[in-house]
Design an enzyme around this catalytic site. Sequence first.
Site, PDB file in Angstrom:
ATOM      1  N   HIS A  42      -7.548  -5.770   0.185  1.00  0.00           N
ATOM      2  CA  HIS A  42      -6.331  -4.961   0.220  1.00  0.00           C
ATOM      3  C   HIS A  42      -5.273  -5.535   1.174  1.00  0.00           C
ATOM      4  O   HIS A  42      -4.080  -5.407   0.925  1.00  0.00           O
ATOM      5  CB  HIS A  42      -6.704  -3.532   0.619  1.00  0.00           C
ATOM      6  CG  HIS A  42      -5.584  -2.555   0.518  1.00  0.00           C
ATOM      7  ND1 HIS A  42      -4.804  -2.427  -0.624  1.00  0.00           N
ATOM      8  CD2 HIS A  42      -5.095  -1.645   1.402  1.00  0.00           C
ATOM      9  CE1 HIS A  42      -3.897  -1.473  -0.424  1.00  0.00           C
ATOM     10  NE2 HIS A  42      -4.055  -0.995   0.784  1.00  0.00           N
ATOM     11  N   SER A  60       0.840  -1.197   0.000  1.00  0.00           N
ATOM     12  CA  SER A  60       0.000   0.000   0.000  1.00  0.00           C
ATOM     13  C   SER A  60       0.882   1.258   0.000  1.00  0.00           C
ATOM     14  O   SER A  60       1.707   1.427  -0.896  1.00  0.00           O
ATOM     15  CB  SER A  60      -0.961  -0.056   1.190  1.00  0.00           C
ATOM     16  OG  SER A  60      -2.024   0.857   1.032  1.00  0.00           O
ATOM     17  N   ASP A  69      -2.140  13.658  14.141  1.00  0.00           N
ATOM     18  CA  ASP A  69      -2.236  15.098  13.833  1.00  0.00           C
ATOM     19  C   ASP A  69      -1.670  15.408  12.448  1.00  0.00           C
ATOM     20  O   ASP A  69      -2.272  16.153  11.672  1.00  0.00           O
ATOM     21  CB  ASP A  69      -1.499  15.933  14.892  1.00  0.00           C
ATOM     22  CG  ASP A  69      -2.199  15.902  16.248  1.00  0.00           C
ATOM     23  OD1 ASP A  69      -3.385  15.521  16.281  1.00  0.00           O
ATOM     24  OD2 ASP A  69      -1.560  16.251  17.256  1.00  0.00           O
TER      25      ASP A  69
END
Length: 257
Positions: free
Chosen positions: A238, A88, A179
């Site tokens: 996936h 990925s 974040d």
Amino acid sequence: MTDILYSNIEGEGGIPLLVIHGYFGTSDNWKTFGKQMVEQGYEVHLLDLRNHGRSFHSADWSYDYMIEDITRYMDHYNMCDAIVLGHSMGGKLAMKFAIKYPSRVEKLIVADIAPRAYPPHHQDIIEALQAVDFSVKPSRQDVDAIISERIKDVGTRMFLMKGLYWKEPGQLDFRFNLDVFAEKPEVVGEGLTGEGVYEGKTLFIRGGNSKYIQERDFEDIQTYFPQAVIETIPGVGHWLHAENPDMFYEIVSKFLQ
């Protein structure tokens, strides 16, 4: 001192094999596969990328930074070259690394990602994770309950829960840098854009039920990786290496022989 990526290293003295996890993942996702490859005689390096796992957090978040992290890691361990496997986001990084530093990649293995750009599509995950307030000291069950309100797929939830750790007694937190991911959601989907070609032996493995590598991507793959072979594991999505680990291992082993 410059930060060196955290890794689990198993085996010694064989051909180095670098394994690069995907978005929100860690080196731990690849432990079983790593042990199998050690038995084949490889020196396996399971990496934690920046802002993931036990590696350092940084506001500098792009594939360019991650490419240099890999280079620095290889230099630190005196590796001239290595077999590089990525899944990925880790596969996208492996592609970009191989094109920028082809002499450092003996062979390239890419799991369920194509060279093209992907629009940001992890917003639901980011929002679910942001809904967790660690200041109230939630338990693992509390965190799971909060995430499950937005993410119904049990497999995805279990994968994300692996990112939880005890920061101190009674205080959970995520190992990944949520974040930065929320601030720069476009980074992970960035495509290859005429950066060059990797001429070495290359294997792409896709999940039969996954939409990440489609037949329309084959031409693109061959353009950047002219020696690429493309294999499909039927009936998996996936997370193909977790859903059918035996076939994944078999395909990789055959390619490396």
